[in-house]
Design a protein around this motif. Sequence first.
Motif, short mmCIF file in Angstrom:
data_model
loop_
_atom_site.label_atom_id
_atom_site.label_comp_id
_atom_site.label_asym_id
_atom_site.label_seq_id
_atom_site.Cartn_x
_atom_site.Cartn_y
_atom_site.Cartn_z
N ILE A 14 0.86 -1.19 0.00
CA ILE A 14 0.00 0.00 0.00
C ILE A 14 0.89 1.23 0.00
O ILE A 14 1.85 1.32 0.78
CB ILE A 14 -0.91 0.03 1.24
CG1 ILE A 14 -1.85 -1.16 1.27
CG2 ILE A 14 -1.70 1.34 1.29
CD1 ILE A 14 -2.67 -1.25 2.55
N PHE A 15 0.57 2.18 -0.87
CA PHE A 15 1.27 3.47 -0.82
C PHE A 15 0.24 4.58 -0.65
O PHE A 15 -0.73 4.67 -1.40
CB PHE A 15 2.11 3.74 -2.06
CG PHE A 15 3.08 4.86 -1.85
CD1 PHE A 15 4.32 4.62 -1.29
CD2 PHE A 15 2.73 6.18 -2.16
CE1 PHE A 15 5.22 5.66 -1.05
CE2 PHE A 15 3.61 7.22 -1.92
CZ PHE A 15 4.86 6.97 -1.36
N SER A 16 0.48 5.41 0.36
CA SER A 16 -0.45 6.49 0.68
C SER A 16 0.13 7.82 0.18
O SER A 16 0.95 8.46 0.85
CB SER A 16 -0.68 6.53 2.19
OG SER A 16 -1.81 7.30 2.52
N PHE A 17 -0.28 8.21 -1.02
CA PHE A 17 0.19 9.45 -1.63
C PHE A 17 -0.32 10.66 -0.82
O PHE A 17 -1.51 10.75 -0.52
CB PHE A 17 -0.29 9.55 -3.07
CG PHE A 17 0.33 8.55 -3.99
CD1 PHE A 17 1.52 8.84 -4.66
CD2 PHE A 17 -0.26 7.31 -4.18
CE1 PHE A 17 2.09 7.90 -5.52
CE2 PHE A 17 0.31 6.37 -5.04
CZ PHE A 17 1.49 6.66 -5.70
N GLY A 18 0.58 11.55 -0.46
CA GLY A 18 0.21 12.75 0.30
C GLY A 18 0.42 12.61 1.79
O GLY A 18 0.32 13.60 2.53
N GLU A 19 0.73 11.40 2.26
CA GLU A 19 0.89 11.17 3.70
C GLU A 19 1.99 12.03 4.31
O GLU A 19 1.88 12.50 5.44
CB GLU A 19 1.19 9.69 3.95
CG GLU A 19 1.06 9.25 5.39
CD GLU A 19 -0.38 9.14 5.84
OE1 GLU A 19 -0.69 9.64 6.95
OE2 GLU A 19 -1.21 8.56 5.11
N ASN A 20 3.05 12.24 3.56
CA ASN A 20 4.18 13.02 4.08
C ASN A 20 4.01 14.53 3.91
O ASN A 20 4.87 15.29 4.34
CB ASN A 20 5.48 12.60 3.38
CG ASN A 20 6.04 11.31 3.93
OD1 ASN A 20 5.72 10.91 5.04
ND2 ASN A 20 6.89 10.65 3.15
N ASP A 21 2.91 14.95 3.29
CA ASP A 21 2.74 16.38 2.98
C ASP A 21 1.95 17.15 4.03
O ASP A 21 1.72 18.35 3.86
CB ASP A 21 2.02 16.52 1.63
CG ASP A 21 2.84 15.94 0.48
OD1 ASP A 21 4.07 15.83 0.63
OD2 ASP A 21 2.24 15.58 -0.55
N LEU A 22 1.54 16.48 5.09
CA LEU A 22 0.62 17.11 6.06
C LEU A 22 1.31 18.05 7.03
O LEU A 22 0.67 18.95 7.59
CB LEU A 22 -0.13 16.03 6.84
CG LEU A 22 -0.87 14.98 6.01
CD1 LEU A 22 -1.65 14.05 6.93
CD2 LEU A 22 -1.80 15.63 4.99
#
Length: 335
Positions: A224-232
Motif C-alpha cells: 500500500i502506498f499512501s500518496f500525500g501522507e508526508n505532505d501534512l
Amino acid sequence: MKVEFAPLSTPLQRRLQTASVVQWVFSFLGLAQCCTAAFIALFFTRFWLVSALYAAWWFIDREKPSKGGRRIHALRNSIIWRYMRDYFPITLVKTAELDPRQNYLMGFHPHGVLAAGAFINFCTEASGFSKLFPGITPHLMMLSLWFRIPFLRDYLMSGGLVPSDKESASYVLQKPEGGNVLAIIVGGAQEALDARPGSCTLLLKNRKGFVRLAIQHGTPLVPIFSFGENDLFEQVRNPKGSWLRQLQHRLQQIMGISLPLFHARGIFQYTFGLVPYRRPIYTVVGKPIPVQRKKRPSEEEVDQVHQKYLNELCKLFEEHKAKYNIPEDRHLEFI
C-alpha cells in the motif's frame, strides 16, 4: 512573522472538520497522559472505586489486545471520522479484489508524522473499507506500549488496533475462516523522522520481519502506498548525523517512540501550530503477492520475497504517481 487568520465567514462544515482533526491530534499527543493521570487521580477521590474496578477488569481482560482486540462498530462509524476524512480529504483506492476466504498482510507506506491515512482507512469506516473490500476485517498494528495505558487501551481496541508483536499478528493471520487483514506500518516510528513534504524515502531495505511472518503463515502480501501522507506537516530539519537526529534516535531507543519536531497550521490561523495542512491523501491498495507457506524460511527465501515486495511497491508507486501530482523524475528510495 505575519499571522494569517482564518476568516470569520468560514462555513460550519469546515469548522467541524477542523474540530475533528484537532481532537485526533490531541489523542495522539495527550490522551495517554490524560488517561494515566485520571486513573491515578480517581484513587484519591470519592470515585476511587471506578479505578479499582477498572484495575480488576484490566487484569481479567489483559490478553484481549493480543487476541484480536474488541472493536466497537458505533465508534468506527462515527460521524467524527467522516468530518476528519473530508478535512484533507482522504480517499481509499482499490486496484484489485481481495478474497474474503483468505487472510492478508498489508504493508502501509509511508508512516508520515501521525499516520492519518492508516488511521482513517483501517480504524474507521469513513473511507468505506468494508464497502470496497466486503467480508474483510481490518486490523492495524500499533506500538504495544499504548495498550498498557488504562482506558486508552479500550479506546484503541474499539477501532481495530492491535499491539505490534508476533503473538497479536499470528492470532489474526492464523484464523482459519479467513477474511482478516493485518496492516503494518512497516517503517514505524523511525520513518516518521524523515516525513516531510515531497519525501519518498522509505525505511524498508532491512525491514524483513513482516515478510518472514507472511511466509510462516502463507499469507499473501499486499503493498500500500499512501500518496500525500508526508505532505501534512513540516518538520524541523534533522539530517542524519545532526545532534537533533542523534537525540531523537536515542529517545526512540529508550521510549520506543520517535519524537519528530513537526508543525503546520493552527485552529484559527494558517501560519503555525500542530494541526495538519488540508492536503489530499490517496491511499492506493496494490494487488496481493502470493506467498508459499514455510514454517522456518531461510534467509535466502525471505530475501527473495522481500525483493519481490519491493518491486511490486515500486511498480504501484510508478503506475499511480502521475495521477497524484508526483513529478516524473521522483522515485522511491529505500534505506
